[in-house]
Scaffold this motif. Sequence first.
Motif, mmCIF file in Angstrom:
data_model
loop_
_atom_site.group_PDB
_atom_site.id
_atom_site.type_symbol
_atom_site.label_atom_id
_atom_site.label_comp_id
_atom_site.label_asym_id
_atom_site.label_seq_id
_atom_site.Cartn_x
_atom_site.Cartn_y
_atom_site.Cartn_z
ATOM 1 N N ARG A 257 0.784 -1.233 0.000
ATOM 2 C CA ARG A 257 0.000 0.000 0.000
ATOM 3 C C ARG A 257 0.822 1.292 0.000
ATOM 4 O O ARG A 257 0.283 2.357 -0.302
ATOM 5 N N PHE A 258 2.094 1.219 0.353
ATOM 6 C CA PHE A 258 2.861 2.453 0.568
ATOM 7 C C PHE A 258 4.189 2.414 -0.184
ATOM 8 O O PHE A 258 5.253 2.644 0.386
ATOM 9 N N ALA A 259 4.103 2.166 -1.459
ATOM 10 C CA ALA A 259 5.299 2.134 -2.303
ATOM 11 C C ALA A 259 5.964 3.509 -2.325
ATOM 12 O O ALA A 259 5.291 4.541 -2.351
ATOM 13 N N GLY A 260 7.283 3.508 -2.295
ATOM 14 C CA GLY A 260 8.029 4.759 -2.353
ATOM 15 C C GLY A 260 8.349 5.363 -1.019
ATOM 16 O O GLY A 260 9.064 6.367 -0.931
ATOM 17 N N PHE A 261 7.844 4.761 0.061
ATOM 18 C CA PHE A 261 8.130 5.272 1.406
ATOM 19 C C PHE A 261 9.535 4.855 1.841
ATOM 20 O O PHE A 261 9.987 3.758 1.529
ATOM 21 N N SER A 262 10.197 5.730 2.556
ATOM 22 C CA SER A 262 11.502 5.387 3.146
ATOM 23 C C SER A 262 11.268 4.552 4.396
ATOM 24 O O SER A 262 10.438 4.915 5.240
ATOM 25 N N LYS A 263 12.003 3.451 4.512
ATOM 26 C CA LYS A 263 11.771 2.519 5.617
ATOM 27 C C LYS A 263 12.894 2.594 6.644
ATOM 28 O O LYS A 263 14.050 2.788 6.287
ATOM 29 N N PRO A 264 12.543 2.420 7.914
ATOM 30 C CA PRO A 264 13.592 2.363 8.951
ATOM 31 C C PRO A 264 14.440 1.123 8.797
ATOM 32 O O PRO A 264 14.021 0.135 8.170
ATOM 33 N N ALA A 265 15.634 1.138 9.380
ATOM 34 C CA ALA A 265 16.551 0.012 9.251
ATOM 35 C C ALA A 265 16.014 -1.226 9.931
ATOM 36 O O ALA A 265 16.331 -2.342 9.543
#
Length: 266
Positions: A257-265
């Motif tokens: 659902r959230f393509a392109g979001f920066s993810k935490p490590a």
Amino acid sequence: MKKSNALLALLLSACFIAHAHAADPSKPEIRFGATAGPYSDQIRYGIKPQLEKEGYKVSIVEFSDYVQPNLALADGALDANAFQHEVYLKKFSADHKLALSELVKVPTAPIGLYSHKHKSLNELKEGATVSLPNDVTNQARAIILLQQLGWVTLKPGVDPVKSSERDIASNPHKIRLVPLEAAQLPRSLDDVDYAFVNGNFALAAGLKLPDALLLEKIPPYYLNLVAVRTADLNKPYVKDIANAYRSEEFKRVIDERFAGFSKPAN
């Protein structure tokens, strides 16, 4: 057949009891606050179903500003919120003398530079208007991007993370900066040449991340987070919230659902 049915009923009953006791008995309902858009949707689709399986009742309160969610959390009207990064949380907590703490970082939509009047950054003209957030920490993010573009330079010795309009040393294109509340930035696109828009408000307004003329590469300290009252950090329901955000089920929801979001490590 009767023995089989009885065994099935016993197993179902055991599962129900296990789920009922998995919830923190002192906190039957968890009240989340979030800005409308992706962060409330992350809770709605990725967190709420998991916590409800654990026996909690989960409610979501949506906000349209960056002030009320922390005040409501500190007052006890909320049990957790998701809308801010650690720089903002630390400053807001210090300024308002609130005992709030980070629980876990969450996938975050970057600030983007958008335009309804121009198709590229190369169309910048002298005297162009650029709207940007008026809160201290998010304005600094926009100014960092302005500096990366070469549209402004900062005074020597200024910490970019704490920068503001006052710290700009040169503005060769004579850009007119227009500070606005973050929620108002999408609406400003019809009136300005370019607008820096926080990712959550961009998505809530129907803007798409790939349509931004420039997207921020989010450093860890600008990733959004879940905040709770400091006194509650070790409570069972808070640990259950953290586990839900770190789960494989939540990661699947983010990928879908959230393509392109920066993810935490982690």
